[in-house]
Design a protein around this motif. Structure first.
Motif, PDB file in Angstrom:
ATOM      1  N   GLN A 127       0.823  -1.202   0.000  1.00 33.42           N
ATOM      2  CA  GLN A 127       0.000   0.000   0.000  1.00 33.42           C
ATOM      3  C   GLN A 127       0.862   1.258   0.000  1.00 33.42           C
ATOM      4  OE1 GLN A 127      -3.312   0.154  -0.329  1.00 33.42           O
ATOM      5  NE2 GLN A 127      -3.421  -2.079  -0.475  1.00 33.42           N
ATOM      6  N   LEU A 128       1.925   1.248   0.796  1.00 37.87           N
ATOM      7  CA  LEU A 128       2.810   2.407   0.854  1.00 37.87           C
ATOM      8  C   LEU A 128       3.542   2.610  -0.466  1.00 37.87           C
ATOM      9  CD1 LEU A 128       4.314   2.002   4.444  1.00 37.87           C
ATOM     10  CD2 LEU A 128       2.618   3.664   3.681  1.00 37.87           C
ATOM     11  N   GLN A 129       3.945   1.506  -1.107  1.00 38.82           N
ATOM     12  CA  GLN A 129       4.617   1.621  -2.399  1.00 38.82           C
ATOM     13  C   GLN A 129       3.683   2.157  -3.466  1.00 38.82           C
ATOM     14  OE1 GLN A 129       6.156  -2.401  -2.845  1.00 38.82           O
ATOM     15  NE2 GLN A 129       8.230  -1.720  -2.352  1.00 38.82           N
ATOM     16  N   SER A 130       2.417   1.770  -3.398  1.00 39.03           N
ATOM     17  CA  SER A 130       1.430   2.288  -4.346  1.00 39.03           C
ATOM     18  C   SER A 130       1.263   3.792  -4.175  1.00 39.03           C
ATOM     19  CB  SER A 130       0.087   1.578  -4.142  1.00 39.03           C
ATOM     20  OG  SER A 130      -0.892   2.088  -5.020  1.00 39.03           O
ATOM     21  N   ASN A 282     -10.047  -2.943 -10.091  1.00 34.19           N
ATOM     22  CA  ASN A 282     -10.118  -4.195  -9.333  1.00 34.19           C
ATOM     23  C   ASN A 282      -9.089  -5.216  -9.806  1.00 34.19           C
ATOM     24  OD1 ASN A 282     -12.144  -3.345  -7.606  1.00 34.19           O
ATOM     25  ND2 ASN A 282     -13.794  -4.026  -8.965  1.00 34.19           N
ATOM     26  N   TYR A 283      -8.912  -5.343 -11.142  1.00 35.24           N
ATOM     27  CA  TYR A 283      -7.974  -6.346 -11.655  1.00 35.24           C
ATOM     28  C   TYR A 283      -6.548  -6.032 -11.203  1.00 35.24           C
ATOM     29  CZ  TYR A 283      -6.393  -2.999 -15.201  1.00 35.24           C
ATOM     30  OH  TYR A 283      -5.869  -1.904 -15.831  1.00 35.24           O
ATOM     31  N   SER A 284      -6.217  -4.722 -11.112  1.00 36.67           N
ATOM     32  CA  SER A 284      -4.881  -4.330 -10.679  1.00 36.67           C
ATOM     33  C   SER A 284      -4.683  -4.629  -9.196  1.00 36.67           C
ATOM     34  CB  SER A 284      -4.654  -2.841 -10.946  1.00 36.67           C
ATOM     35  OG  SER A 284      -3.357  -2.451 -10.536  1.00 36.67           O
ATOM     36  N   LYS A 285      -5.684  -4.313  -8.381  1.00 32.78           N
ATOM     37  CA  LYS A 285      -5.594  -4.590  -6.947  1.00 32.78           C
ATOM     38  C   LYS A 285      -5.548  -6.094  -6.675  1.00 32.78           C
ATOM     39  CE  LYS A 285      -7.839  -0.342  -5.361  1.00 32.78           C
ATOM     40  NZ  LYS A 285      -8.958   0.239  -4.589  1.00 32.78           N
ATOM     41  N   THR A 286      -6.309  -6.868  -7.471  1.00 34.43           N
ATOM     42  CA  THR A 286      -6.287  -8.329  -7.310  1.00 34.43           C
ATOM     43  C   THR A 286      -4.899  -8.883  -7.590  1.00 34.43           C
ATOM     44  OG1 THR A 286      -8.619  -8.524  -7.930  1.00 34.43           O
ATOM     45  CG2 THR A 286      -7.258 -10.501  -8.150  1.00 34.43           C
ATOM     46  N   PRO A 298       8.876  -7.769  -2.158  1.00 37.89           N
ATOM     47  CA  PRO A 298       7.953  -6.859  -2.855  1.00 37.89           C
ATOM     48  C   PRO A 298       8.509  -6.434  -4.200  1.00 37.89           C
ATOM     49  CG  PRO A 298       8.162  -6.244  -0.549  1.00 37.89           C
ATOM     50  CD  PRO A 298       9.197  -7.311  -0.798  1.00 37.89           C
ATOM     51  N   GLU A 299       7.621  -6.272  -5.169  1.00 37.98           N
ATOM     52  CA  GLU A 299       8.061  -5.894  -6.511  1.00 37.98           C
ATOM     53  C   GLU A 299       8.681  -4.505  -6.498  1.00 37.98           C
ATOM     54  OE1 GLU A 299       5.160  -4.699  -9.497  1.00 37.98           O
ATOM     55  OE2 GLU A 299       3.579  -4.976  -8.017  1.00 37.98           O
TER      56      GLU A 299
END
Length: 316
Positions: A127-130, A282-286, A298-299
Motif C-alpha cells: 500500500q505504501l509503495q502504491s 479491481n484487476y490491478s488490486k487483485t 515486494p516488486e
C-alpha cells in the motif's frame, strides 16, 4: 526550549522539526543559506530565486532559519497538504508502535500468527509503495510542466529520418516541413518520394501536437517463489489481458529472465492519470494482492515520463 516548540506545533507542522534536523549539517540548530539551498533546491528555482525565498522566510533577519520560521512560512501554503502531513505523522507513530510490538511478539507467536504478521507487513508495504508511485508520478509531472513553462519556446530539433532505399539518414528540420511546392521538388523527385514526404509531413504535424504531452513508462520487476511460478503466470496473464483493454494503455509486454524466476513487465500509459486510475482498478488490486503470496520480495516499480512524440517516432 526545543521540546516546548515541538509541543506547540500544529498538526502537520511537526514534520518541519525533522526537515530542519536533516538539513542542518553542522547540528547548530539552524539553517544557513548553504544548508537551505542544499536541501530545498529542486532543479527548477535558480540560485537567485532560492536566495530571495530564503530571506522571505528569514523574518527574524538573522541570516539563519529556525523551525519557527519554517513553520510560519509553510503553514500559509499547505492547503490540503496540512491534512496529508498530519495523517503521515500519525501513521509514522502507528507503524513504529506496530513494528515494536512485532519485534517483541513474533518469535513466540504460533505459525499461523506469524503468517498473519508477514502478510500484514507485506500488504502494508504494498500500500505504501502504491502511494509512493502515485506521488512520484505527480512530482515528475509538476516538475516537467514547470520546466516547460519556464523554458518557453525551444530551438527546433533536428530529426534523423531514414529514407526508403537509402543507407544514409537525411535530416528534417522540425517546424520547417517540406511541401510539394518547394523548389527541392522541382526536378529529380519521383511520385514515390512525394508520397513519402507527404507521410513525413503528416507525422510531423502529429508530433507537433504531442510535443507538450507525456506518456508514462512503467517497469515492474518481480522475483517469484519457484513453487508459485505456474499460478503466478496465470495471474500475470489475466493482469496483462485486463490492462491491455484499458483506454489509457498503449502497450504491455512481459520479459522473463532465463537465469532465475524473475519477471519484468513493461507498461506504457497515455499519461500519469491513466496509470493512477489503472492502479485503482479491481484487476490491478487483485494482482497486487496475489503477489503477496507469489513473490519472494515486494516488486520494484520504476516510472518515467517521456515526450509523447518519442512514442510516435518509435512506433511508426
Amino acid at each position: 526550549m526545543a521540546a516546548e516548540l515541538g509541543a506547540g506545533l500544529g498538526a502537520g507542522l511537526r514534520i518541519f522539526r525533522d526537515i530542519l534536523r536533516r538539513a542542518d549539517k553542522n547540528d547548530d540548530g539552524k539553517l544557513s543559506f548553504d544548508e537551505f539551498k542544499a536541501y530545498f533546491a529542486d532543479g527548477v528555482l535558480s540560485g537567485e530565486e532560492l536566495h530571495e525565498l530564503f530571506h522571505t522566510i528569514d523574518t527574524h533577519n538573522t541570516d539563519n532559519l529556525d523551525t519557527e520560521e519554517l513553520c510560519e512560512y509553510f503553514s500559509q501554503h499547505l492547503g490540503e497538504y496540512e491534512n496529508v502531513l498530519s495523517v503521515l505523522e500519525d501513521l509514522n507513530i502507528t507503524i513504529l508502535k506496530a513494528m515494536d510490538k512485532t519485534k517483541k511478539d513474533y518469535q513466540e507467536a504460533s505459525n499461523l500468527e506469524q503468517f498473519v504478521t508477514r502478510f500484514l507487513l507485506k500488504e502494508t508495504l504494498n500500500q505504501l509503495q502504491s502511494l509512493q508511485s502515485s506521488l512520484e508520478c505527480a512530482m515528475e509531472t509538476t516538475e516537467e510542466q514547470t520546466r516547460q513553462e519556464r523554458q518557453g519556446p525551444t530551438k527546433p530539433e533536428v530529426l534523423s529520418i531514414q529514407w526508403p532505399g537509402k543507407r544514409s539518414a537525411r535530416r528534417l528540420q522540425r517546424n520547417n516541413s517540406l511541401s510539394l511546392n518547394s523548389p527541392h521538388f522541382s526536378t529529380g523527385w519521383t511520385e514515390e518520394d512525394s508520397q513519402w514526404m507527404t507521410q513525413i509531413n503528416r507525422l510531423q504535424k502529429l508530433i507537433d501536437r504531442l510535443e507538450k504531452k507525456h506518456i508514462m513508462i512503467v517497469q515492474r520487476q518481480m522475483s517469484v517463489i519457484e513453487e508459485e511460478i505456474e499460478e503466478f503466470r496465470l495471474a500475470l496473464k489475466q493482469y496483462v489481458e485486463s490492462a491491455s483493454t484499458q483506454g489509457g494503455c498503449l502497450h504491455v509486454s512481459v520479459q522473463k529472465l532465463a537465469s532465475d524466476c524473475r519477471f519484468i513487465v513493461y507498461e506504457f500509459w497515455e499519461n500519469s492519470n491513466a496509470w493512477n486510475s489503472h492502479l485503482q482498478m479491481n484487476y490491478s488490486k487483485t494482482f497486487q494482492r496475489s503477489n503477496v503470496d507469489f513473490l519472494e520480495i515486494p516488486e520494484l516499480i520504476t516510472t518515467m515520463l517521456v515526450p509523447a512524440s518519442w512514442w510516435v517516432l518509435n512506433n511508426n
